[in-house]
Design a protein around this motif. Structure first.
Motif, PDB file in Angstrom:
ATOM      1  N   PHE A 252       6.615  13.122   1.339  1.00 34.19           N
ATOM      2  CA  PHE A 252       7.144  11.726   1.331  1.00 34.19           C
ATOM      3  C   PHE A 252       6.023  10.716   0.992  1.00 34.19           C
ATOM      4  O   PHE A 252       4.811  10.905   0.983  1.00 34.19           O
ATOM      5  N   ILE A 253       6.514   9.482   0.540  1.00 37.95           N
ATOM      6  CA  ILE A 253       5.843   8.267   0.096  1.00 37.95           C
ATOM      7  C   ILE A 253       5.971   7.349   1.025  1.00 37.95           C
ATOM      8  O   ILE A 253       7.159   7.011   1.388  1.00 37.95           O
ATOM      9  N   LEU A 254       5.047   6.784   1.823  1.00 33.94           N
ATOM     10  CA  LEU A 254       5.115   5.629   2.638  1.00 33.94           C
ATOM     11  C   LEU A 254       4.681   4.339   2.062  1.00 33.94           C
ATOM     12  O   LEU A 254       3.432   4.286   1.467  1.00 33.94           O
ATOM     13  N   TYR A 255       5.536   3.257   1.817  1.00 38.90           N
ATOM     14  CA  TYR A 255       4.942   2.161   1.269  1.00 38.90           C
ATOM     15  C   TYR A 255       4.961   1.078   2.319  1.00 38.90           C
ATOM     16  O   TYR A 255       6.224   0.825   3.107  1.00 38.90           O
TER      17      TYR A 255
ATOM     18  N   GLU B 162       8.465   3.623  14.344  1.00 43.25           N
ATOM     19  CA  GLU B 162       9.833   3.676  14.315  1.00 43.25           C
ATOM     20  C   GLU B 162      10.450   4.218  13.022  1.00 43.25           C
ATOM     21  O   GLU B 162      11.545   4.782  13.169  1.00 43.25           O
ATOM     22  N   ILE B 163       9.799   3.785  11.852  1.00 45.36           N
ATOM     23  CA  ILE B 163      10.416   4.721  10.672  1.00 45.36           C
ATOM     24  C   ILE B 163      10.349   6.046  10.760  1.00 45.36           C
ATOM     25  O   ILE B 163      11.270   6.648  10.334  1.00 45.36           O
ATOM     26  N   MET B 164       9.186   6.680  11.230  1.00 46.53           N
ATOM     27  CA  MET B 164       9.059   8.054  11.401  1.00 46.53           C
ATOM     28  C   MET B 164      10.175   8.600  12.186  1.00 46.53           C
ATOM     29  O   MET B 164      10.680   9.556  12.075  1.00 46.53           O
ATOM     30  N   ASP B 165      10.442   7.945  13.433  1.00 45.80           N
ATOM     31  CA  ASP B 165      11.537   8.579  14.108  1.00 45.80           C
ATOM     32  C   ASP B 165      12.881   8.557  13.714  1.00 45.80           C
ATOM     33  O   ASP B 165      13.536   9.441  13.735  1.00 45.80           O
ATOM     34  N   ILE B 166      13.129   7.499  12.906  1.00 48.42           N
ATOM     35  CA  ILE B 166      14.330   7.564  12.103  1.00 48.42           C
ATOM     36  C   ILE B 166      14.487   8.863  11.160  1.00 48.42           C
ATOM     37  O   ILE B 166      15.385   9.250  11.004  1.00 48.42           O
ATOM     38  N   TYR B 167      13.423   8.779  10.285  1.00 49.07           N
ATOM     39  CA  TYR B 167      13.355   9.735   9.324  1.00 49.07           C
ATOM     40  C   TYR B 167      13.467  11.070  10.007  1.00 49.07           C
ATOM     41  O   TYR B 167      14.374  11.705   9.290  1.00 49.07           O
ATOM     42  N   TYR B 168      12.991  11.351  10.903  1.00 51.07           N
ATOM     43  CA  TYR B 168      12.986  12.720  11.537  1.00 51.07           C
ATOM     44  C   TYR B 168      14.353  12.977  12.150  1.00 51.07           C
ATOM     45  O   TYR B 168      15.046  14.020  12.304  1.00 51.07           O
TER      46      TYR B 168
ATOM     47  N   HIS C  65       0.781  -1.229  -0.023  1.00 51.42           N
ATOM     48  CA  HIS C  65       0.050   0.155  -0.113  1.00 51.42           C
ATOM     49  C   HIS C  65       0.894   1.351   0.022  1.00 51.42           C
ATOM     50  O   HIS C  65       1.731   1.155   0.746  1.00 51.42           O
ATOM     51  N   PHE C  66       0.511   2.218  -0.854  1.00 51.78           N
ATOM     52  CA  PHE C  66       1.205   3.571  -0.845  1.00 51.78           C
ATOM     53  C   PHE C  66       0.393   4.616  -0.260  1.00 51.78           C
ATOM     54  O   PHE C  66      -0.838   4.503  -0.544  1.00 51.78           O
ATOM     55  N   LYS C  67       1.073   5.422   0.346  1.00 51.43           N
ATOM     56  CA  LYS C  67       0.380   6.745   0.981  1.00 51.43           C
ATOM     57  C   LYS C  67       1.486   7.903   0.784  1.00 51.43           C
ATOM     58  O   LYS C  67       2.433   7.844   1.212  1.00 51.43           O
ATOM     59  N   THR C  68       0.765   8.885   0.356  1.00 52.70           N
ATOM     60  CA  THR C  68       1.462  10.206   0.218  1.00 52.70           C
ATOM     61  C   THR C  68       1.182  11.102   1.331  1.00 52.70           C
ATOM     62  O   THR C  68      -0.217  11.210   1.655  1.00 52.70           O
ATOM     63  N   SER C  69       2.172  11.682   2.134  1.00 52.54           N
ATOM     64  CA  SER C  69       1.967  12.498   3.025  1.00 52.54           C
ATOM     65  C   SER C  69       2.872  13.583   3.264  1.00 52.54           C
ATOM     66  O   SER C  69       3.736  13.696   2.414  1.00 52.54           O
TER      67      SER C  69
END
Length: 107
Positions: free
Chosen positions: A68-71, A98-104, A56-60
């Motif tokens: 960004f695009i989250l897959y 967790e991935i958002m924590d790393i992204y930031y 699933h793809f989500k653009t945010s």
């Protein structure tokens, strides 16, 4: 996982690939049960392949207004973003928070 679990200073580093167009890194735990991947591509060299039947793809947008695009699929998550010159990708078998924590934390 707490942020300290993903402290890259406490993890092993494997440089998967380094070319003029791509840098691929893998950080993994001592037991190799947890790993995260970081890739940086030049904007003109990037191409990707994703399973769009299971995933699933989500653009945010992040808290700074950057898109960004989250897959996600059953056991994998990937976040992609760019700065106009490079395309960045973080991925692994971790949660969205967790991935958002790393992204930031990426500079």
């Amino acid at each position: 996982a707490s942020k300290s679990e993903w402290d890259t200073a406490k993890m092993n580093l494997d440089i998967r690939e380094t070319t003029d167009d791509h840098i691929g890194l893998c950080y993994y735990s001592d037991d190799k049960k947890k790993s995260i991947y970081f890739d940086q591509y030049t904007a003109d060299s990037y191409s990707s392949y994703y399973d769009n039947e299971r995933g699933h793809f989500k653009t945010s947008s992040d808290k700074f207004g950057n898109e960004f695009i989250l897959y996600t699929n059953d056991d994998f998550i990937s976040i992609l973003w760019d700065n106009g010159e490079y395309i960045f990708e973080l991925s692994g078998g971790i949660s969205e928070s967790e991935i958002m924590d790393i992204y930031y934390s990426v500079k």
